[in-house]
Write a protein that holds these residues in place. Structure first.
Motif, PDB file in Angstrom:
ATOM      1  N   GLY A 115       0.828  -1.203   0.000  1.00 29.42           N
ATOM      2  CA  GLY A 115       0.000   0.000   0.000  1.00 29.42           C
ATOM      3  C   GLY A 115       0.856   1.243   0.000  1.00 29.42           C
ATOM      4  O   GLY A 115       2.031   1.215   0.357  1.00 29.42           O
ATOM      5  N   ASP A 116       0.276   2.351  -0.412  1.00 23.03           N
ATOM      6  CA  ASP A 116       1.010   3.608  -0.511  1.00 23.03           C
ATOM      7  C   ASP A 116       1.054   4.327   0.828  1.00 23.03           C
ATOM      8  O   ASP A 116       0.143   4.202   1.650  1.00 23.03           O
ATOM      9  CB  ASP A 116       0.357   4.526  -1.545  1.00 23.03           C
ATOM     10  CG  ASP A 116       0.477   3.987  -2.964  1.00 23.03           C
ATOM     11  OD1 ASP A 116       1.254   3.035  -3.174  1.00 23.03           O
ATOM     12  OD2 ASP A 116      -0.195   4.519  -3.846  1.00 23.03           O
ATOM     13  N   GLY A 117       2.128   5.082   1.032  1.00 27.43           N
ATOM     14  CA  GLY A 117       2.268   5.887   2.238  1.00 27.43           C
ATOM     15  C   GLY A 117       2.480   7.341   1.861  1.00 27.43           C
ATOM     16  O   GLY A 117       3.161   7.639   0.881  1.00 27.43           O
ATOM     17  N   LEU A 118       1.878   8.255   2.610  1.00 29.55           N
ATOM     18  CA  LEU A 118       1.995   9.682   2.364  1.00 29.55           C
ATOM     19  C   LEU A 118       3.064  10.271   3.272  1.00 29.55           C
ATOM     20  O   LEU A 118       3.114   9.966   4.462  1.00 29.55           O
ATOM     21  CB  LEU A 118       0.656  10.381   2.634  1.00 29.55           C
ATOM     22  CG  LEU A 118       0.640  11.901   2.551  1.00 29.55           C
ATOM     23  CD1 LEU A 118       0.907  12.363   1.121  1.00 29.55           C
ATOM     24  CD2 LEU A 118      -0.678  12.448   3.049  1.00 29.55           C
ATOM     25  N   GLY A 119       3.919  11.127   2.703  1.00 31.38           N
ATOM     26  CA  GLY A 119       4.911  11.838   3.483  1.00 31.38           C
ATOM     27  C   GLY A 119       4.811  13.320   3.221  1.00 31.38           C
ATOM     28  O   GLY A 119       4.599  13.736   2.086  1.00 31.38           O
ATOM     29  N   VAL A 120       4.935  14.115   4.267  1.00 33.49           N
ATOM     30  CA  VAL A 120       4.999  15.568   4.156  1.00 33.49           C
ATOM     31  C   VAL A 120       6.178  15.984   5.026  1.00 33.49           C
ATOM     32  O   VAL A 120       6.160  15.783   6.236  1.00 33.49           O
ATOM     33  CB  VAL A 120       3.692  16.248   4.632  1.00 33.49           C
ATOM     34  CG1 VAL A 120       3.817  17.755   4.532  1.00 33.49           C
ATOM     35  CG2 VAL A 120       2.498  15.749   3.832  1.00 33.49           C
ATOM     36  N   VAL A 121       7.222  16.544   4.388  1.00 29.99           N
ATOM     37  CA  VAL A 121       8.462  16.833   5.099  1.00 29.99           C
ATOM     38  C   VAL A 121       8.890  18.270   4.843  1.00 29.99           C
ATOM     39  O   VAL A 121       8.884  18.734   3.703  1.00 29.99           O
ATOM     40  CB  VAL A 121       9.583  15.859   4.648  1.00 29.99           C
ATOM     41  CG1 VAL A 121      10.872  16.149   5.394  1.00 29.99           C
ATOM     42  CG2 VAL A 121       9.162  14.417   4.856  1.00 29.99           C
ATOM     43  N   GLY A 122       9.259  18.965   5.910  1.00 29.77           N
ATOM     44  CA  GLY A 122       9.727  20.339   5.817  1.00 29.77           C
ATOM     45  C   GLY A 122      11.228  20.419   5.629  1.00 29.77           C
ATOM     46  O   GLY A 122      11.927  19.393   5.607  1.00 29.77           O
ATOM     47  N   ASN A 123      11.731  21.624   5.510  1.00 34.88           N
ATOM     48  CA  ASN A 123      13.153  21.855   5.294  1.00 34.88           C
ATOM     49  C   ASN A 123      13.982  21.225   6.401  1.00 34.88           C
ATOM     50  O   ASN A 123      13.674  21.362   7.583  1.00 34.88           O
ATOM     51  CB  ASN A 123      13.435  23.356   5.213  1.00 34.88           C
ATOM     52  CG  ASN A 123      14.813  23.649   4.662  1.00 34.88           C
ATOM     53  OD1 ASN A 123      15.352  22.874   3.879  1.00 34.88           O
ATOM     54  ND2 ASN A 123      15.370  24.765   5.056  1.00 34.88           N
ATOM     55  N   ALA A 124      15.032  20.526   6.014  1.00 29.39           N
ATOM     56  CA  ALA A 124      15.949  19.829   6.914  1.00 29.39           C
ATOM     57  C   ALA A 124      15.286  18.669   7.657  1.00 29.39           C
ATOM     58  O   ALA A 124      15.874  18.102   8.568  1.00 29.39           O
ATOM     59  CB  ALA A 124      16.602  20.793   7.909  1.00 29.39           C
ATOM     60  N   GLY A 125      14.081  18.299   7.251  1.00 30.51           N
ATOM     61  CA  GLY A 125      13.383  17.172   7.877  1.00 30.51           C
ATOM     62  C   GLY A 125      13.588  15.893   7.093  1.00 30.51           C
ATOM     63  O   GLY A 125      14.088  15.895   5.970  1.00 30.51           O
ATOM     64  N   SER A 126      13.193  14.789   7.693  1.00 29.49           N
ATOM     65  CA  SER A 126      13.290  13.505   7.020  1.00 29.49           C
ATOM     66  C   SER A 126      12.208  12.571   7.532  1.00 29.49           C
ATOM     67  O   SER A 126      11.628  12.792   8.594  1.00 29.49           O
ATOM     68  CB  SER A 126      14.670  12.876   7.217  1.00 29.49           C
ATOM     69  OG  SER A 126      14.891  12.575   8.578  1.00 29.49           O
ATOM     70  N   VAL A 127      11.962  11.541   6.755  1.00 32.51           N
ATOM     71  CA  VAL A 127      11.009  10.507   7.136  1.00 32.51           C
ATOM     72  C   VAL A 127      11.538   9.183   6.603  1.00 32.51           C
ATOM     73  O   VAL A 127      12.232   9.140   5.586  1.00 32.51           O
ATOM     74  CB  VAL A 127       9.587  10.820   6.601  1.00 32.51           C
ATOM     75  CG1 VAL A 127       9.552  10.820   5.086  1.00 32.51           C
ATOM     76  CG2 VAL A 127       8.553   9.854   7.161  1.00 32.51           C
TER      77      VAL A 127
END
Length: 123
Positions: free
Chosen positions: A81-93
């Protein structure tokens, strides 16, 4: 509508509300989408783009849906299944599976472009 589908739709709507409409270009140097097949690369993104992955860490692709002044929104495509990511500057997931981990890091972020780094670690 299934609960996970409704949650994904809500997260997408929230991300697009924060990020605004997507830009219209695609991946540009420093890096090439084809160079990301193994899940290890750096890309300058100026709009929606799909990055195919070979699945060695589980995910088979990553689709950047929008870039805004505060975050990059993307989908990670996995057989489960698909996963959603929302990441800001200098962030990671990180997205983990029984095969390994795919990490997505935002190195630079502006209103119309972002530099992202993909890296994989086998299990």
């Amino acid at each position: 509508m299934r609960r996970s589908t409704a949650a994904a739709a809500l997260l997408t709507a929230l991300a697009l509300g924060l990020l605004g409409p997507p830009a219209t270009a695609s991946a540009q140097p420093p890096g090439d989408v084809a160079a990301c097949l193994d899940g290890n690369c750096t890309l300058r993104i100026t709009g929606p783009v799909t990055v195919p992955l070979d699945g060695r860490a589980g995910p088979t692709g990553l689709s950047v849906s929008s870039i805004g002044p505060f975050a990059v929104a993307f989908w990670v495509h996995r057989p489960t299944g698909d996963g959603l990511g929302v990441v800001g500057n200098a962030g990671s997931v990180r997205f983990g599976s029984d095969r390994g981990t795919l990490a997505v890091r935002v190195l630079e972020l502006g209103p119309d472009a972002a530099v992202i780094e993909l890296s994989t670690e086998p299990t």
